[in-house]
Design a protein around this motif. Structure first.
Motif, mmCIF file in Angstrom:
data_model
loop_
_atom_site.group_PDB
_atom_site.id
_atom_site.type_symbol
_atom_site.label_atom_id
_atom_site.label_comp_id
_atom_site.label_asym_id
_atom_site.label_seq_id
_atom_site.Cartn_x
_atom_site.Cartn_y
_atom_site.Cartn_z
ATOM 1 N N SER A 41 0.858 -1.172 0.000
ATOM 2 C CA SER A 41 0.000 0.000 0.000
ATOM 3 C C SER A 41 0.898 1.227 0.000
ATOM 4 C CB SER A 41 -0.920 0.034 1.223
ATOM 5 O OG SER A 41 -1.903 -0.974 1.143
ATOM 6 N N LEU A 42 0.490 2.232 -0.767
ATOM 7 C CA LEU A 42 1.288 3.439 -0.925
ATOM 8 C C LEU A 42 0.412 4.642 -0.608
ATOM 9 C CD1 LEU A 42 4.252 3.874 -2.018
ATOM 10 C CD2 LEU A 42 3.174 4.597 -4.151
ATOM 11 N N ALA A 43 0.941 5.562 0.200
ATOM 12 C CA ALA A 43 0.214 6.775 0.554
ATOM 13 C C ALA A 43 1.053 7.994 0.212
ATOM 14 C CB ALA A 43 -0.144 6.788 2.040
ATOM 15 N N LEU A 44 0.391 9.078 -0.147
ATOM 16 C CA LEU A 44 1.077 10.314 -0.521
ATOM 17 C C LEU A 44 1.259 11.194 0.707
ATOM 18 C CD1 LEU A 44 2.117 11.983 -2.970
ATOM 19 C CD2 LEU A 44 -0.164 13.039 -3.032
ATOM 20 N N LEU A 45 2.521 11.565 0.985
ATOM 21 C CA LEU A 45 2.822 12.467 2.097
ATOM 22 C C LEU A 45 3.083 13.892 1.629
ATOM 23 C CD1 LEU A 45 5.212 10.260 4.298
ATOM 24 C CD2 LEU A 45 2.741 10.605 4.546
ATOM 25 N N ALA A 46 3.688 14.047 0.457
ATOM 26 C CA ALA A 46 3.999 15.375 -0.064
ATOM 27 C C ALA A 46 4.094 15.302 -1.576
ATOM 28 C CB ALA A 46 5.311 15.896 0.523
ATOM 29 N N GLY A 47 3.735 16.397 -2.232
ATOM 30 C CA GLY A 47 3.806 16.459 -3.680
ATOM 31 C C GLY A 47 2.452 16.286 -4.336
ATOM 32 N N ALA A 48 2.439 16.448 -5.652
ATOM 33 C CA ALA A 48 1.182 16.387 -6.406
ATOM 34 C C ALA A 48 0.676 14.971 -6.598
ATOM 35 C CB ALA A 48 1.359 17.073 -7.768
ATOM 36 N N GLY A 49 1.608 14.016 -6.747
ATOM 37 C CA GLY A 49 1.154 12.639 -6.884
ATOM 38 C C GLY A 49 1.905 11.857 -7.934
ATOM 39 N N LEU A 50 1.451 10.618 -8.116
ATOM 40 C CA LEU A 50 2.055 9.655 -9.024
ATOM 41 C C LEU A 50 0.986 8.994 -9.882
ATOM 42 C CD1 LEU A 50 4.493 7.550 -6.789
ATOM 43 C CD2 LEU A 50 5.179 9.018 -8.682
ATOM 44 N N ARG A 51 1.377 8.639 -11.097
ATOM 45 C CA ARG A 51 0.575 7.748 -11.926
ATOM 46 C C ARG A 51 1.340 6.431 -12.021
ATOM 47 N NH1 ARG A 51 0.156 10.632 -15.872
ATOM 48 N NH2 ARG A 51 -2.011 11.334 -15.739
ATOM 49 N N LEU A 52 0.718 5.343 -11.579
ATOM 50 C CA LEU A 52 1.360 4.031 -11.610
ATOM 51 C C LEU A 52 0.830 3.258 -12.815
ATOM 52 C CD1 LEU A 52 1.212 3.104 -7.805
ATOM 53 C CD2 LEU A 52 2.896 4.486 -9.033
ATOM 54 N N GLN A 53 1.652 3.179 -13.846
ATOM 55 C CA GLN A 53 1.281 2.461 -15.059
ATOM 56 C C GLN A 53 1.544 0.974 -14.861
ATOM 57 O OE1 GLN A 53 -0.234 3.838 -17.462
ATOM 58 N NE2 GLN A 53 0.339 5.994 -17.543
ATOM 59 N N ARG A 54 0.500 0.151 -15.148
ATOM 60 C CA ARG A 54 0.599 -1.295 -14.968
ATOM 61 C C ARG A 54 0.304 -2.000 -16.283
ATOM 62 N NH1 ARG A 54 -3.572 -2.470 -10.300
ATOM 63 N NH2 ARG A 54 -4.839 -1.097 -11.626
ATOM 64 N N THR A 55 0.994 -3.100 -16.536
ATOM 65 C CA THR A 55 0.834 -3.834 -17.790
ATOM 66 C C THR A 55 -0.572 -4.400 -17.910
ATOM 67 O OG1 THR A 55 3.176 -4.441 -17.710
ATOM 68 C CG2 THR A 55 1.766 -5.688 -19.218
ATOM 69 N N GLN A 56 -1.266 -4.012 -18.979
ATOM 70 C CA GLN A 56 -2.600 -4.520 -19.317
ATOM 71 C C GLN A 56 -3.630 -4.298 -18.208
ATOM 72 O OE1 GLN A 56 -1.873 -8.634 -20.393
ATOM 73 N NE2 GLN A 56 -1.291 -8.094 -22.478
ATOM 74 N N VAL A 57 -3.396 -3.317 -17.352
ATOM 75 C CA VAL A 57 -4.334 -2.985 -16.273
ATOM 76 C C VAL A 57 -4.437 -1.468 -16.211
ATOM 77 C CG1 VAL A 57 -4.896 -3.273 -13.827
ATOM 78 C CG2 VAL A 57 -3.572 -5.032 -15.000
ATOM 79 N N PRO A 99 -4.182 2.236 -14.975
ATOM 80 C CA PRO A 99 -3.197 2.844 -14.065
ATOM 81 C C PRO A 99 -3.826 3.215 -12.729
ATOM 82 C CG PRO A 99 -3.856 4.402 -15.770
ATOM 83 C CD PRO A 99 -4.454 3.083 -16.151
ATOM 84 N N LEU A 100 -2.975 3.285 -11.718
ATOM 85 C CA LEU A 100 -3.390 3.765 -10.405
ATOM 86 C C LEU A 100 -2.893 5.190 -10.236
ATOM 87 C CD1 LEU A 100 -2.423 0.687 -8.187
ATOM 88 C CD2 LEU A 100 -4.747 1.384 -8.810
ATOM 89 N N LEU A 101 -3.753 6.064 -9.710
ATOM 90 C CA LEU A 101 -3.381 7.441 -9.445
ATOM 91 C C LEU A 101 -3.278 7.653 -7.943
ATOM 92 C CD1 LEU A 101 -5.518 9.505 -11.994
ATOM 93 C CD2 LEU A 101 -3.058 9.058 -12.063
ATOM 94 N N VAL A 102 -2.144 8.204 -7.510
ATOM 95 C CA VAL A 102 -1.946 8.570 -6.114
ATOM 96 C C VAL A 102 -1.903 10.090 -6.066
ATOM 97 C CG1 VAL A 102 -0.576 8.164 -4.043
ATOM 98 C CG2 VAL A 102 -0.488 6.522 -5.919
ATOM 99 N N THR A 103 -2.950 10.721 -5.530
ATOM 100 C CA THR A 103 -3.052 12.175 -5.511
ATOM 101 C C THR A 103 -3.525 12.642 -4.142
ATOM 102 O OG1 THR A 103 -5.381 12.256 -6.210
ATOM 103 C CG2 THR A 103 -3.720 12.103 -7.957
ATOM 104 N N THR A 104 -3.592 13.941 -3.951
ATOM 105 C CA THR A 104 -4.100 14.472 -2.687
ATOM 106 C C THR A 104 -5.575 14.126 -2.498
ATOM 107 O OG1 THR A 104 -4.516 16.586 -3.792
ATOM 108 C CG2 THR A 104 -2.435 16.351 -2.601
ATOM 109 N N GLN A 105 -6.300 13.896 -3.588
ATOM 110 C CA GLN A 105 -7.709 13.506 -3.485
ATOM 111 C C GLN A 105 -7.872 12.000 -3.279
ATOM 112 O OE1 GLN A 105 -6.677 15.637 -6.119
ATOM 113 N NE2 GLN A 105 -7.233 17.330 -4.743
ATOM 114 N N ALA A 106 -6.922 11.213 -3.732
ATOM 115 C CA ALA A 106 -6.950 9.755 -3.559
ATOM 116 C C ALA A 106 -5.559 9.326 -3.116
ATOM 117 C CB ALA A 106 -7.349 9.061 -4.864
ATOM 118 N N PRO A 107 -5.236 9.551 -1.820
ATOM 119 C CA PRO A 107 -3.847 9.429 -1.373
ATOM 120 C C PRO A 107 -3.364 8.017 -1.067
ATOM 121 C CG PRO A 107 -5.213 10.142 0.449
ATOM 122 C CD PRO A 107 -6.115 10.049 -0.758
#
Length: 208
Positions: free
Chosen positions: A62-78, A80-88
């Motif tokens: 499990s990954l949580a955002l502590l600082a910054g705008a966020g990450l886009r996690l690109q996954r093969t054939q799935v 992507p997961l977005l980690v943002t301040t709205q979905a941390p």
């Protein structure tokens, strides 16, 4: 029961498994474990550039955002997961092939990892102003003060632990952890992680 106060400013940095960055190791079990044989691990890392995640076969993350705008996690054939301040908070399997893309500059994250055959976990963000009673049957409970505060953790035994941003409280080595009350006279953003052995019963309970 073991109770440990964790301060990220006093922790040592360790290399990522793929060598592409550095991580602050907040806690690991067993205490002498490395990246290939831990049962569970709690860490925090700064991600300064886009790149591939390390592979952790058999590990749930499990990954949580502590600082910054966020990450886009690109996954093969799935999708992507977005980690943002709205979905941390996001969860994924450690063996997934993931390419992380920064949304807008570097970020800092909180990472919970458990070995799937032996442990489960759940990570949740908590916003608090006032008091909240927290009942847990977790084998390990981790409370992390993200911002604001102080966050006061008051155990039913009478012990009190005030947490400032960057500090956490780890309670472990007992199946039935004591009920505790979280208290904040100023707004607090915190993260709570419940870790359970696979054979544990009953399962963890969310705060109420």
């Amino acid at each position: 029961m073991a109770i440990r106060l964790i301060d990220r400013r006093q922790l040592r940095q360790t290399p990522w498994k793929n060598g592409a960055g550095l991580t602050l190791e907040l806690a690991i079990a067993p205490a002498t474990a490395g990246l290939d044989n831990f049962e569970w691990r709690i860490s925090s890392a700064q991600v300064a550039g886009s790149g591939d995640f390390s592979c952790f076969a058999g590990i749930d993350r499990s990954l949580a955002l502590l600082a910054g705008a966020g990450l886009r996690l690109q996954r093969t054939q799935v999708e992507p997961l977005l980690v943002t301040t709205q979905a941390p908070v996001v969860a994924f399997a450690g063996e997934q092939t993931i390419h992380a893309e920064l949304l807008d500059g570097p970020i800092t994250d909180l990472n919970i990892m458990t070995r799937r055959t032996d442990w489960t976990h759940r990570l949740q963000q908590l916003h608090l102003l006032g008091r909240q009673r927290l009942n847990s049957t977790a084998d390990v409970l981790f409370i992390y003060c993200h911002s604001g505060g102080p966050l006061h953790c008051n155990l039913s035994s009478g012990e009190q632990y005030p947490l400032m941003p960057g500090q956490g409280l780890l309670l472990e080595d007992q199946a039935n952890l004591p009920a505790l009350e979280l208290q904040a006279s100023q707004y607090v953003s915190a993260y709570l992680a419940w870790l359970n052995r696979v054979t544990s019963w009953p399962q963890t309970q969310a705060p109420h």
